[in-house]
Motif scaffolding. Structure first.
Motif, PDB file in Angstrom:
ATOM      1  N   ASP A  77      38.776  43.307  -1.780  1.00 29.87           N
ATOM      2  CA  ASP A  77      38.654  43.260  -0.356  1.00 29.87           C
ATOM      3  C   ASP A  77      38.653  44.556   0.092  1.00 29.87           C
ATOM      4  N   GLY A  78      38.646  45.769  -0.780  1.00 29.12           N
ATOM      5  CA  GLY A  78      38.337  46.949  -0.211  1.00 29.12           C
ATOM      6  C   GLY A  78      39.750  47.684  -0.015  1.00 29.12           C
ATOM      7  N   VAL A  79      41.005  47.196  -0.073  1.00 24.72           N
ATOM      8  CA  VAL A  79      42.024  47.944   0.203  1.00 24.72           C
ATOM      9  C   VAL A  79      42.896  48.213  -0.940  1.00 24.72           C
ATOM     10  N   MET A  80      43.305  49.486  -0.755  1.00 25.29           N
ATOM     11  CA  MET A  80      43.816  50.044  -2.163  1.00 25.29           C
ATOM     12  C   MET A  80      45.389  49.613  -2.222  1.00 25.29           C
ATOM     13  N   ARG A  81      45.453  49.176  -3.358  1.00 27.37           N
ATOM     14  CA  ARG A  81      46.775  48.543  -3.943  1.00 27.37           C
ATOM     15  C   ARG A  81      47.381  49.026  -5.108  1.00 27.37           C
ATOM     16  N   LYS A  82      48.662  49.270  -5.279  1.00 25.57           N
ATOM     17  CA  LYS A  82      49.436  49.670  -6.245  1.00 25.57           C
ATOM     18  C   LYS A  82      50.089  48.624  -6.815  1.00 25.57           C
ATOM     19  N   CYS A  83      49.960  48.077  -8.360  1.00 19.70           N
ATOM     20  CA  CYS A  83      50.556  47.130  -8.726  1.00 19.70           C
ATOM     21  C   CYS A  83      50.879  47.444 -10.255  1.00 19.70           C
ATOM     22  N   ILE A  84      51.557  46.305 -10.973  1.00 18.59           N
ATOM     23  CA  ILE A  84      51.788  46.912 -12.300  1.00 18.59           C
ATOM     24  C   ILE A  84      51.156  45.764 -13.217  1.00 18.59           C
ATOM     25  N   ILE A  85      50.336  45.949 -14.089  1.00 20.09           N
ATOM     26  CA  ILE A  85      49.336  45.118 -14.934  1.00 20.09           C
ATOM     27  C   ILE A  85      49.615  45.337 -16.325  1.00 20.09           C
ATOM     28  N   ASN A  86      50.038  44.401 -17.066  1.00 19.29           N
ATOM     29  CA  ASN A  86      50.513  44.649 -18.493  1.00 19.29           C
ATOM     30  C   ASN A  86      51.233  45.744 -18.734  1.00 19.29           C
ATOM     31  N   GLY A  87      52.518  46.099 -17.684  1.00 20.89           N
ATOM     32  CA  GLY A  87      53.494  46.888 -18.093  1.00 20.89           C
ATOM     33  C   GLY A  87      53.021  48.331 -17.385  1.00 20.89           C
ATOM     34  N   LYS A  88      51.854  48.547 -16.992  1.00 19.94           N
ATOM     35  CA  LYS A  88      51.091  49.769 -16.379  1.00 19.94           C
ATOM     36  C   LYS A  88      51.074  49.708 -15.076  1.00 19.94           C
ATOM     37  N   THR A  89      51.340  50.873 -14.510  1.00 21.63           N
ATOM     38  CA  THR A  89      50.956  51.191 -13.095  1.00 21.63           C
ATOM     39  C   THR A  89      49.582  51.303 -12.778  1.00 21.63           C
ATOM     40  N   VAL A  90      48.839  50.427 -11.967  1.00 21.24           N
ATOM     41  CA  VAL A  90      47.560  50.839 -11.662  1.00 21.24           C
ATOM     42  C   VAL A  90      47.339  50.575 -10.123  1.00 21.24           C
ATOM     43  N   ILE A  91      46.405  51.719  -9.539  1.00 17.93           N
ATOM     44  CA  ILE A  91      46.224  51.861  -8.332  1.00 17.93           C
ATOM     45  C   ILE A  91      44.657  51.456  -8.267  1.00 17.93           C
ATOM     46  N   SER A  92      44.125  50.301  -7.622  1.00 16.75           N
ATOM     47  CA  SER A  92      42.901  49.933  -7.580  1.00 16.75           C
ATOM     48  C   SER A  92      42.785  49.084  -6.235  1.00 16.75           C
ATOM     49  N   ASN A  93      41.302  48.873  -5.955  1.00 18.57           N
ATOM     50  CA  ASN A  93      40.947  48.242  -4.964  1.00 18.57           C
ATOM     51  C   ASN A  93      40.379  46.918  -5.419  1.00 18.57           C
ATOM     52  N   THR A  94      40.213  46.639  -6.789  1.00 18.40           N
ATOM     53  CA  THR A  94      39.817  45.376  -7.112  1.00 18.40           C
ATOM     54  C   THR A  94      40.658  44.823  -8.231  1.00 18.40           C
ATOM     55  N   ASP A  95      41.519  45.393  -8.946  1.00 14.53           N
ATOM     56  CA  ASP A  95      42.309  44.964 -10.075  1.00 14.53           C
ATOM     57  C   ASP A  95      43.473  44.183  -9.549  1.00 14.53           C
ATOM     58  N   CYS A  96      44.091  45.007  -8.458  1.00  9.91           N
ATOM     59  CA  CYS A  96      45.260  44.720  -7.785  1.00  9.91           C
ATOM     60  C   CYS A  96      45.077  43.698  -6.702  1.00  9.91           C
ATOM     61  N   ARG A  97      45.381  42.516  -7.043  1.00  6.87           N
ATOM     62  CA  ARG A  97      44.717  41.218  -6.179  1.00  6.87           C
ATOM     63  C   ARG A  97      46.050  40.972  -5.294  1.00  6.87           C
ATOM     64  N   PRO A  98      45.685  40.501  -3.883  1.00  6.06           N
ATOM     65  CA  PRO A  98      47.170  40.032  -2.957  1.00  6.06           C
ATOM     66  C   PRO A  98      47.850  39.233  -3.753  1.00  6.06           C
ATOM     67  N   GLY A  99      47.320  38.329  -4.602  1.00  3.12           N
ATOM     68  CA  GLY A  99      48.313  37.530  -5.164  1.00  3.12           C
ATOM     69  C   GLY A  99      49.373  37.948  -5.997  1.00  3.12           C
ATOM     70  N   ASN A 100      49.374  39.167  -6.546  1.00  9.87           N
ATOM     71  CA  ASN A 100      50.163  39.608  -7.616  1.00  9.87           C
ATOM     72  C   ASN A 100      51.436  40.198  -6.912  1.00  9.87           C
ATOM     73  N   ARG A 101      52.642  39.803  -7.598  1.00  7.92           N
ATOM     74  CA  ARG A 101      53.968  39.940  -7.010  1.00  7.92           C
ATOM     75  C   ARG A 101      54.204  41.486  -6.738  1.00  7.92           C
ATOM     76  N   THR A 102      53.533  42.296  -7.723  1.00  7.07           N
ATOM     77  CA  THR A 102      53.876  43.906  -7.709  1.00  7.07           C
ATOM     78  C   THR A 102      53.102  44.329  -6.838  1.00  7.07           C
ATOM     79  N   SER A 103      52.041  43.791  -6.229  1.00  4.18           N
ATOM     80  CA  SER A 103      51.212  44.597  -5.604  1.00  4.18           C
ATOM     81  C   SER A 103      51.526  45.025  -4.188  1.00  4.18           C
ATOM     82  N   LYS A 104      51.365  46.390  -3.883  1.00  5.45           N
ATOM     83  CA  LYS A 104      51.859  47.012  -2.515  1.00  5.45           C
ATOM     84  C   LYS A 104      50.683  47.880  -1.885  1.00  5.45           C
ATOM     85  N   VAL A 105      50.163  47.458  -0.782  1.00  9.97           N
ATOM     86  CA  VAL A 105      49.184  48.217   0.037  1.00  9.97           C
ATOM     87  C   VAL A 105      49.527  49.582   0.264  1.00  9.97           C
TER      88      VAL A 105
END
Length: 142
Positions: A77-105
């Motif tokens: 959706d074009g919003v930058m988010r920070k989340c944890i995927i497979n134990g790694k912190t990721v900052i992305s606008n496509t990989d970090c989806r709103p449904g992810n519990r660790t996702s923060k805008v």
């Protein structure tokens, strides 16, 4: 017996060195013309080449490949988010989806900096009288 390759032992022949020099000179001239006329001839050429490729049969193949990649990766959706995927912190606008519990805008702030306020121009004092000049004028008038 004279062999034609006897004196040429380099990796490339003089012919290809000349061709390379001519191409380099043409690119340099195009760059100079771009600077002189404030146009980017390289970008214009790339745009024309892109239009030609898009109109060719290869353009349809490229478009279908782009669609396939977009379907696999998702556009987000074009919003930058920070989340944890497979134990790694990721900052992305496509990989970090709103449904992810660790996702923060993440709020994006422009860090251009601040410009110091400009000082107002110094006003020159109105021309006043010089006492030494006034005395000289009085002496002349007597």
């Amino acid at each position: 017996m004279f062999h034609p390759r006897r004196f040429q032992e380099g990796a490339i022949s003089l012919f290809w060195v000349g061709i390379g020099s001519a191409v380099l000179a043409a690119l340099a001239m195009a760059a100079l013309f771009s600077m002189r006329y404030e146009r980017n001839l390289f970008a214009e050429g790339a745009a024309k080449a892109g239009k030609m490729v898009g109109a060719s049969p290869a353009g349809t193949v490229i478009d279908s490949a782009k669609k396939a990649v977009n379907e696999v990766t998702g556009q987000g959706d074009g919003v930058m988010r920070k989340c944890i995927i497979n134990g790694k912190t990721v900052i992305s606008n496509t990989d970090c989806r709103p449904g992810n519990r660790t996702s923060k805008v993440i709020e994006i702030h422009e860090t251009k900096g601040f410009e110091a306020p400009k000082k107002p121009p110094v006003e020159k004092a109105a021309p006043g009288s010089n006492p030494a000049i006034d005395k000289i004028i009085e002496k002349q008038l007597r």
